[in-house]
Design a protein around this motif. Structure first.
Motif, PDB file in Angstrom:
ATOM      1  N   LYS A  21       0.834  -1.206   0.000  1.00 54.49           N
ATOM      2  CA  LYS A  21       0.000   0.000   0.000  1.00 54.49           C
ATOM      3  C   LYS A  21       0.869   1.256   0.000  1.00 54.49           C
ATOM      4  O   LYS A  21       0.608   2.207  -0.732  1.00 54.49           O
ATOM      5  CB  LYS A  21      -0.920  -0.022   1.219  1.00 54.49           C
ATOM      6  N   GLN A  24       2.370   1.784  -3.424  1.00 50.45           N
ATOM      7  CA  GLN A  24       1.395   2.304  -4.372  1.00 50.45           C
ATOM      8  C   GLN A  24       1.104   3.784  -4.120  1.00 50.45           C
ATOM      9  O   GLN A  24       0.807   4.520  -5.059  1.00 50.45           O
ATOM     10  CB  GLN A  24       0.104   1.497  -4.317  1.00 50.45           C
ATOM     11  N   PHE A  29       1.521   4.415 -10.210  1.00 45.80           N
ATOM     12  CA  PHE A  29       1.452   3.630 -11.449  1.00 45.80           C
ATOM     13  C   PHE A  29       1.715   2.152 -11.224  1.00 45.80           C
ATOM     14  O   PHE A  29       1.540   1.352 -12.139  1.00 45.80           O
ATOM     15  CB  PHE A  29       2.442   4.183 -12.491  1.00 45.80           C
ATOM     16  N   LEU A  30       2.112   1.753 -10.041  1.00 44.37           N
ATOM     17  CA  LEU A  30       2.341   0.337  -9.747  1.00 44.37           C
ATOM     18  C   LEU A  30       1.022  -0.320  -9.339  1.00 44.37           C
ATOM     19  O   LEU A  30       0.362   0.121  -8.403  1.00 44.37           O
ATOM     20  CB  LEU A  30       3.360   0.160  -8.621  1.00 44.37           C
ATOM     21  N   THR A  31       0.658  -1.370 -10.043  1.00 39.80           N
ATOM     22  CA  THR A  31      -0.576  -2.087  -9.720  1.00 39.80           C
ATOM     23  C   THR A  31      -0.306  -3.137  -8.655  1.00 39.80           C
ATOM     24  O   THR A  31       0.850  -3.489  -8.376  1.00 39.80           O
ATOM     25  CB  THR A  31      -1.145  -2.778 -10.974  1.00 39.80           C
ATOM     26  N   HIS A  32      -1.383  -3.668  -8.116  1.00 41.21           N
ATOM     27  CA  HIS A  32      -1.261  -4.756  -7.145  1.00 41.21           C
ATOM     28  C   HIS A  32      -0.534  -5.938  -7.792  1.00 41.21           C
ATOM     29  O   HIS A  32       0.348  -6.544  -7.180  1.00 41.21           O
ATOM     30  CB  HIS A  32      -2.639  -5.177  -6.645  1.00 41.21           C
ATOM     31  N   ASP A  34       1.596  -5.838 -10.332  1.00 41.12           N
ATOM     32  CA  ASP A  34       3.007  -5.468 -10.483  1.00 41.12           C
ATOM     33  C   ASP A  34       3.766  -5.786  -9.205  1.00 41.12           C
ATOM     34  O   ASP A  34       4.812  -6.439  -9.222  1.00 41.12           O
ATOM     35  CB  ASP A  34       3.176  -3.973 -10.768  1.00 41.12           C
ATOM     36  N   ARG A  51       8.645   2.964 -15.761  1.00 43.58           N
ATOM     37  CA  ARG A  51       7.315   3.575 -15.742  1.00 43.58           C
ATOM     38  C   ARG A  51       7.351   5.085 -15.516  1.00 43.58           C
ATOM     39  O   ARG A  51       6.407   5.779 -15.843  1.00 43.58           O
ATOM     40  CB  ARG A  51       6.463   2.932 -14.659  1.00 43.58           C
TER      41      ARG A  51
END
Length: 72
Positions: A21, A24, A29-32, A34, A51
């Motif tokens: 969390k 992020q 821009f970092l997804t779960h 990722d 990114r």
């Protein structure tokens, strides 16, 4: 790094979820997904670099500064 291996204590799982969390929030821009695939600092630095279009050295510094004081 962020992924769960099974058999980990509830404290470890909670800590890793908190780190995910936090990462992020730092890098939206970092997804779960990722984060769940990142296994080490080098992979995180590489993804941040790619990114955000910053230099490799800057990405490494940013990731190291973010990791300071965290136990993975």
């Amino acid at each position: 790094m962020f992924g769960f291996r099974g058999g980990e204590s509830a404290d470890t799982v909670a800590r890793k979820k908190g780190y995910m969390k936090d990462a992020q929030q730092r890098w939206p821009f970092l997804t779960h997904f990722d984060l769940s695939t990142i296994k080490n600092k080098a992979q995180l630095s590489s993804m941040v670099r790619d990114r955000s279009s910053i230099t490799e050295e800057q990405a490494k510094r940013d990731v190291q500064a973010w990791m300071d004081g965290k136990q993975f």
